[in-house]
Write a protein that holds these residues in place. Structure first.
Motif, short mmCIF file in Angstrom:
data_model
loop_
_atom_site.label_atom_id
_atom_site.label_comp_id
_atom_site.label_asym_id
_atom_site.label_seq_id
_atom_site.Cartn_x
_atom_site.Cartn_y
_atom_site.Cartn_z
N HIS A 30 -0.04 -0.93 -0.38
CA HIS A 30 0.12 0.04 0.21
C HIS A 30 0.93 1.14 0.23
O HIS A 30 2.05 1.55 -0.05
CB HIS A 30 -0.82 -0.14 1.18
N VAL A 31 0.18 2.64 -0.31
CA VAL A 31 1.32 3.43 -0.80
C VAL A 31 0.57 4.94 0.00
O VAL A 31 -0.75 5.11 -0.59
CB VAL A 31 1.87 3.39 -2.65
N THR A 32 0.90 5.42 0.04
CA THR A 32 0.84 6.65 0.47
C THR A 32 1.64 7.92 -0.40
O THR A 32 3.15 7.82 0.10
CB THR A 32 0.40 7.06 2.23
N VAL A 37 2.36 8.69 -6.52
CA VAL A 37 1.51 7.77 -6.57
C VAL A 37 0.30 7.78 -7.01
O VAL A 37 -0.22 6.75 -7.32
CB VAL A 37 0.76 8.28 -4.58
N THR A 59 -0.01 2.60 -10.10
CA THR A 59 -0.35 1.47 -10.32
C THR A 59 -0.98 2.03 -11.61
O THR A 59 -0.53 0.23 -12.01
CB THR A 59 -2.16 1.42 -9.69
N CYS A 92 -3.44 3.24 -3.43
CA CYS A 92 -3.00 4.44 -3.26
C CYS A 92 -3.75 5.55 -2.86
O CYS A 92 -4.57 5.77 -3.47
CB CYS A 92 -2.55 4.52 -5.13
#
Length: 217
Positions: A12-14, A31, A35, A52
């Protein structure tokens, strides 16, 4: 069944929105596009990109959405039974010339300017119950190995023991604590401005980071 074939890893990305002195935050772009970029360029085997999310560049006032974001990975973990979850947080260091893989966060909020909600703490413990402002939380991920693997791919990258005392450190500290409590992992990565390292290179770097994490973890 779980031991057959490579296990999946969910990342998971922020990133962050704009803040004082940075009107366009490169991490919001990275971000938001990550994907699709990874899909287009071929996702490493075993990698699942989870959420994201773009966070407000704020400390105390943005804690609720931060924890909602962090908890979303746990509920997903319960439903998918995937044991390997990593949070990767991207933040910008406007004075940097290299990417920095952050090893730790410090229990201190000392903001050099007000955050986007007007908060400007000075020498305040982020989690008072953890103790004083010198308390440190470290990532359980192999920072040196990650850095070496990315350097081998040709990126200007270093390890760092100082994520600052602003919102990046604030979010990382909360995330490391949350990760420890929930059996997952967390990593913070500082990136330069696009003026210093262009957008295409930074997108490649972010995708390479996910690939390295998938292979090492």
């Amino acid at each position: 069944m779980g031991s057959e074939g490579p296990a999946t890893i969910t990342i998971h990305v922020t990133g962050f929105k704009k803040f004082h002195g940075v009107s366009e935050n490169p991490t919001e772009t990275i971000v938001s596009n990550l994907t699709d970029y990874v899909k287009k360029n071929g996702s490493p085997k075993g990698l699942v990109i989870g959420s994201c999310s773009i966070l407000e560049t704020a400390g105390q006032g943005a804690l609720l959405p931060l924890y909602q974001t962090l908890r979303s990975a746990i509920s997903e973990k319960d439903s998918t039974n995937s044991s390997r979850i990593i949070w990767v947080h991207f933040g910008v260091n406007s004075g940097a010339s290299k990417f920095a893989i952050e090893h730790q966060a410090v229990n201190e909020a000392t903001f050099r300017c007000p955050d986007e909600m007007g908060w400007k703490p000075q020498k305040v413990p982020i989690i008072p119950s953890d103790g004083g402002i010198s308390y440190i939380r470290e990532t359980s991920l192999p920072v040196e190995e990650i850095t070496k693997a990315l350097a081998k791919k040709g990126y200007e990258v270093m390890t760092s023991d100082d994520a600052g005392r602003f919102v990046c450190n604030y979010v990382y500290y909360h995330s490391l604590r949350f990760a420890e409590q929930n059996g997952i992992k967390s990593l913070f990565v500082h990136v330069p401005l696009f003026l210093t390292i262009d957008e295409d290179t930074q997108m490649k770097f972010a995708a390479s980071l996910l690939e390295v994490l998938t292979s090492l973890c």
